[in-house]
Design a protein around this motif. Sequence first.
Motif, PDB file in Angstrom:
ATOM      1  N   ILE A 128      16.030  -8.130  37.131  1.00 25.45           N
ATOM      2  CA  ILE A 128      15.709  -6.748  36.735  1.00 25.45           C
ATOM      3  C   ILE A 128      16.767  -6.257  35.751  1.00 25.45           C
ATOM      4  O   ILE A 128      16.454  -5.572  34.769  1.00 25.45           O
ATOM      5  CB  ILE A 128      15.657  -5.820  37.983  1.00 25.45           C
ATOM      6  CG1 ILE A 128      14.614  -6.337  38.977  1.00 25.45           C
ATOM      7  CG2 ILE A 128      15.340  -4.378  37.591  1.00 25.45           C
ATOM      8  CD1 ILE A 128      14.645  -5.644  40.332  1.00 25.45           C
ATOM      9  N   PRO A 131      16.043  -8.526  31.814  1.00 21.55           N
ATOM     10  CA  PRO A 131      14.650  -8.999  31.776  1.00 21.55           C
ATOM     11  C   PRO A 131      14.413 -10.172  30.820  1.00 21.55           C
ATOM     12  O   PRO A 131      13.418 -10.875  30.952  1.00 21.55           O
ATOM     13  CB  PRO A 131      13.866  -7.765  31.316  1.00 21.55           C
ATOM     14  CG  PRO A 131      14.765  -6.608  31.507  1.00 21.55           C
ATOM     15  CD  PRO A 131      16.156  -7.118  31.395  1.00 21.55           C
ATOM     16  N   LYS A 132      15.359 -10.382  29.868  1.00 24.18           N
ATOM     17  CA  LYS A 132      15.183 -11.526  28.948  1.00 24.18           C
ATOM     18  C   LYS A 132      15.118 -12.852  29.710  1.00 24.18           C
ATOM     19  O   LYS A 132      14.620 -13.853  29.200  1.00 24.18           O
ATOM     20  CB  LYS A 132      16.351 -11.565  27.958  1.00 24.18           C
ATOM     21  CG  LYS A 132      16.129 -10.703  26.723  1.00 24.18           C
ATOM     22  CD  LYS A 132      17.178 -10.970  25.678  1.00 24.18           C
ATOM     23  CE  LYS A 132      18.513 -10.378  26.070  1.00 24.18           C
ATOM     24  NZ  LYS A 132      19.531 -10.456  25.014  1.00 24.18           N
ATOM     25  N   ARG A 226      24.112  -4.881  34.568  1.00 29.49           N
ATOM     26  CA  ARG A 226      24.128  -3.494  35.042  1.00 29.49           C
ATOM     27  C   ARG A 226      23.736  -3.436  36.521  1.00 29.49           C
ATOM     28  O   ARG A 226      23.116  -4.375  37.043  1.00 29.49           O
ATOM     29  CB  ARG A 226      23.182  -2.635  34.202  1.00 29.49           C
ATOM     30  CG  ARG A 226      21.717  -2.860  34.491  1.00 29.49           C
ATOM     31  CD  ARG A 226      20.855  -1.844  33.772  1.00 29.49           C
ATOM     32  NE  ARG A 226      19.453  -2.161  33.924  1.00 29.49           N
ATOM     33  CZ  ARG A 226      18.694  -1.762  34.935  1.00 29.49           C
ATOM     34  NH1 ARG A 226      19.209  -1.038  35.907  1.00 29.49           N
ATOM     35  NH2 ARG A 226      17.411  -2.089  34.985  1.00 29.49           N
ATOM     36  N   GLU A 232      14.367   0.643  41.911  1.00 29.47           N
ATOM     37  CA  GLU A 232      13.897  -0.419  41.007  1.00 29.47           C
ATOM     38  C   GLU A 232      13.528  -1.672  41.784  1.00 29.47           C
ATOM     39  O   GLU A 232      12.517  -2.318  41.506  1.00 29.47           O
ATOM     40  CB  GLU A 232      14.999  -0.778  40.003  1.00 29.47           C
ATOM     41  CG  GLU A 232      15.157   0.214  38.878  1.00 29.47           C
ATOM     42  CD  GLU A 232      16.310  -0.168  37.979  1.00 29.47           C
ATOM     43  OE1 GLU A 232      16.073  -0.879  36.995  1.00 29.47           O
ATOM     44  OE2 GLU A 232      17.451   0.245  38.264  1.00 29.47           O
TER      45      GLU A 232
END
Lengths: 401, 115
Positions: A128, A131-132, A226, A232
């Motif tokens: 999360i 996302p890459k 992060r 999330e």
Amino acid sequence: MGVLLSASFVSESLERFIETSGFTALFADGGYKYLIMIAVAMFLLYLAIKHKFEPLLLLPIAFGMLLSNLPGAEMFHSDLFAGGHVHWDNFVGEAGLIDYLYLGVKLGIYPCLIFVGVGAMTDFGPLIANPKSFLLGAAAQLGIFLTFIGAIALGFTPAEAGSIGIIGGADGPTSIFITSKLAPDLLGPIAIAAYSYMALVPVIQPPIMKLLTTKKERMIKMSQLRQVSKTEKILFPLVITVIISLALPAATPLIGCLMLGNLMKECGVVERLSKTVQNELMNIVVIFLGISVGATATADSFLNARTLGILVLGVVAFAFGSASGVLLAKLMNLFAKEGKKINPLIGSAGVSAVPMAARVSQSVGQKDNPSNFLLMHAMGPNVAGVVGSAVAAGILLSILG
Amino acid sequence: MTLFVIDNALPWSQILLIALIGISIVFVVLLLLVYVMRLFGFVFTREHKANNAKVPVAISDEEVVAIVTALKLYKAALHDQESDMLTINRMTRMYSPWNSKIHGLTPCPERIRRK
């Protein structure tokens, strides 16, 4: 007279007993196949116990193999599942314990239940946060489709080739799920190949990773990920389930179960269920799955050139998957700004052997730069690989099923 | 749902097409997820930043000392909560080291003989 009668009765009984004995079958015509299979089962048990090669699965698989290759024991009746479907009309009369256990594989129940447990044990936080990583997980699936082509070139049917290719996803439950649907006859060799290569990740991957990267690339330090909020993490399984299930309905059983387990873990309100699926349910299903998959590896289905082909193609699939992840990471670096570059070593973690492949990225990275900690960065592509291989499985089922 | 009708003798062009379509769909689906998760991250990091902005950043040293002292006093005043219930458990075992003569009586010292 009575003495003579009783003597002939005893000798006839003994003869019948000897004829039905497994030892007679071992030394009869074609009995050597059983001996070879027993030796293979013993070798796998040795690998599981002595060298700890995925022992949780390899041990029940090897023991299931041993049971079904003991002549006369009739533990598994492959004829009840001949032609790719269950012969329900004979099932109740003829089926034994392993036949009943095998229904869970045949009906695609066990792999899905294992995925619930895997989901409950997986932290999607690194994915999360970055996302890459999904792209690296996608690139690692290239091995599946390249091996699909290679398997057809070796004479396998498209359905069999798809089942063999999925070994490259390095995901045991997915391999079993696909094979039970597309090529049930190959279930034994494919399951053994998939789990053996997953155990051999630390042996297979490092040479490929080193071959495709320079020392400078291996030393790249990545910026800290992060923090991911709880909201999330709760929304992630829901969003993924809806998107993938709408895009690829055939992947819903695997993705749905994976994300159900993850939601149980992340929501924090069903602690008991989460613990159960991670431990008790997972362990019970692993025992049933292992024994029944191992039992399908009978002498006739295992001892042929096709098994050798599957073992070779499996390692090719795995190598291609690892290489394509590394190469895509290098390609992404060409367009990335300084300071945002990816260490290409995390690309190989895109094959979904969780968390072994991520650990390999970490250990190979630390050899060149001991202050480099790639584990959390590699967990992103690693869990993306689980999603990617489930998506690839859905595609193969849609096309070939 | 079947996308293609497949027989066992496929022409190579169709096999390559299947492989190409397969890997392309994997990339398209996961690329879609990349953008969805980016949107996700954008919304949540903005919310996080907004929440952080509400918190006053500058706290004077006196305020820090006051907070720390208050916490220290609060923690020092805390005691472990006990149940206030005393229970005497009846022992079924008659023997205990407390009434053992072996342990109660001083054993005779052993004489060490010098050679």
